[in-house]
Design a protein around this motif. Structure first.
Motif, mmCIF file in Angstrom:
data_model
loop_
_atom_site.group_PDB
_atom_site.id
_atom_site.type_symbol
_atom_site.label_atom_id
_atom_site.label_comp_id
_atom_site.label_asym_id
_atom_site.label_seq_id
_atom_site.Cartn_x
_atom_site.Cartn_y
_atom_site.Cartn_z
ATOM 1 N N ASP A 93 0.917 -1.270 0.135
ATOM 2 C CA ASP A 93 -0.079 0.041 0.103
ATOM 3 C C ASP A 93 0.957 1.214 0.042
ATOM 4 N N SER A 139 -12.149 -8.151 -3.610
ATOM 5 C CA SER A 139 -12.179 -7.601 -2.539
ATOM 6 C C SER A 139 -13.137 -6.350 -2.676
ATOM 7 N N SER A 140 -13.877 -5.822 -1.297
ATOM 8 C CA SER A 140 -14.370 -4.708 -1.533
ATOM 9 C C SER A 140 -13.665 -3.419 -2.070
ATOM 10 N N SER A 141 -12.105 -3.374 -1.923
ATOM 11 C CA SER A 141 -11.263 -2.327 -2.549
ATOM 12 C C SER A 141 -11.249 -2.617 -3.949
ATOM 13 N N ASN A 145 -10.066 2.342 -3.106
ATOM 14 C CA ASN A 145 -9.731 2.570 -1.748
ATOM 15 C C ASN A 145 -8.309 3.377 -1.779
ATOM 16 N N ARG A 146 -8.248 4.478 -0.793
ATOM 17 C CA ARG A 146 -7.299 5.243 -0.799
ATOM 18 C C ARG A 146 -6.074 4.446 -0.335
ATOM 19 N N GLN A 148 -4.333 2.378 -2.038
ATOM 20 C CA GLN A 148 -4.257 0.939 -2.770
ATOM 21 C C GLN A 148 -4.552 0.842 -4.396
ATOM 22 N N SER A 152 -6.454 -2.244 -5.480
ATOM 23 C CA SER A 152 -7.721 -2.197 -6.084
ATOM 24 C C SER A 152 -8.074 -2.407 -7.508
ATOM 25 N N THR A 189 -5.092 -7.424 7.540
ATOM 26 C CA THR A 189 -5.443 -6.195 7.946
ATOM 27 C C THR A 189 -4.986 -5.669 9.232
ATOM 28 N N THR A 192 -2.326 -3.454 7.798
ATOM 29 C CA THR A 192 -2.817 -2.181 7.410
ATOM 30 C C THR A 192 -3.157 -1.359 8.403
#
Length: 250
Positions: A93, A139-141, A145-146, A148, A152, A189, A192
């Motif tokens: 990231d 992924s929901s990303s 997603n900031r 990423q 993403s 996570t 992260t």
């Protein structure tokens, strides 16, 4: 039902380990793949202790020869792999202006190239057997997603990849679906949270508050979804992306 052989990548810990254990509980023989074969020992031991059959296999999913060797070994020692869960993933990231080309390439190689190589190698066994289940971890990303841009993009790419596999392989009895987790409590996570300088417990609470169900997801939540997609009775479900994220996403 016929006993199937499943491959789960990135299965040494977290979501991959949970999926491997669940598929074993469903009656499958499971190849537990990870970059470090020795790291798979705990997952394999847990499966065997519960009465299942599992094999640890070291594999770099981004390396073509490594993938070919791993799949061949699984076929020889456990049987033709007709279930594949592409879970292996990494994070690199950073905001776009700080992101290196290596950060971009490494994420793309593991998530996209890795899923491509594993799927291509396993589909030969699936089409020969007239049965196959491919599950890709998005992924929901994928929605953005900031910090990423790489992750993403890779996770969004996996959704298109999944739908194309469904179209190409459907006539051979092979389904392809994707799971897009929201926030799941894992080592990834936790990393992260460390990156953004927030205690993990606070990170979990904040993520939980953003969901409709007001709780964070667990690896078993993803394993449950994978179990459904991999089931022989799910043959009319293909090309789908299931968001397992505690509620609807905007």
């Amino acid at each position: 039902m016929t006993q199937r052989t499943a491959i789960v990548t990135g299965a040494a810990r977290g979501i991959g380990a949970a999926v491997a254990k669940r598929l074993a509980a469903d009656g499958m023989k499971v190849a537990v793949l990870d970059l470090d074969e020795s790291a798979c020992a705990a997952t394999v031991e847990a499966i065997k202790t519960a009465g299942g059959d599992a094999l640890a296999v070291g594999c770099d999913v981004a390396d073509e020869e490594s993938v070919k060797g791993a799949v061949a070994r699984v076929a020889d020692e456990l049987g033709a792999p007709t279930v594949l869960v592409n879970n292996a993933g990494i994070l690199r990231d950073n905001l776009l202006f700080k992101m290196s080309a290596d950060d971009w390439d490494m994420v793309m190689n593991v998530h996209l190239r890795g899923s491509f190589l594993m799927s291509r190698e396993c589909q030969a066994h699936m089409t020969k057997e007239g049965f196959g289940r491919i599950v890709n971890l998005s992924s929901s990303s994928a929605l953005g997603n900031r910090g990423q841009a790489n992750y993403s993009a890779a996770k969004a790419g996996l959704q298109g990849f999944t739908k194309t596999l469904a179209i190409e392989l459907g006539k051979f009895g092979v389904t392809a679906n994707a799971i897009a987790p929201g926030f799941i409590e894992t080592d990834m996570t936790a990393a992260t949270a460390e990156r953004v300088g927030v205690p993990f417990e606070d990170f979990i609470k904040g993520a939980a508050e953003m969901t409709a169900v007001k709780k964070a997801g667990q690896p078993d939540d993803i394993a449950n979804a994978a179990s459904f997609f991999c089931d022989e009775r799910s043959g009319y479900v293909s090309g789908q992306v299931l968001y397992v994220a505690g509620g609807p996403l905007c």
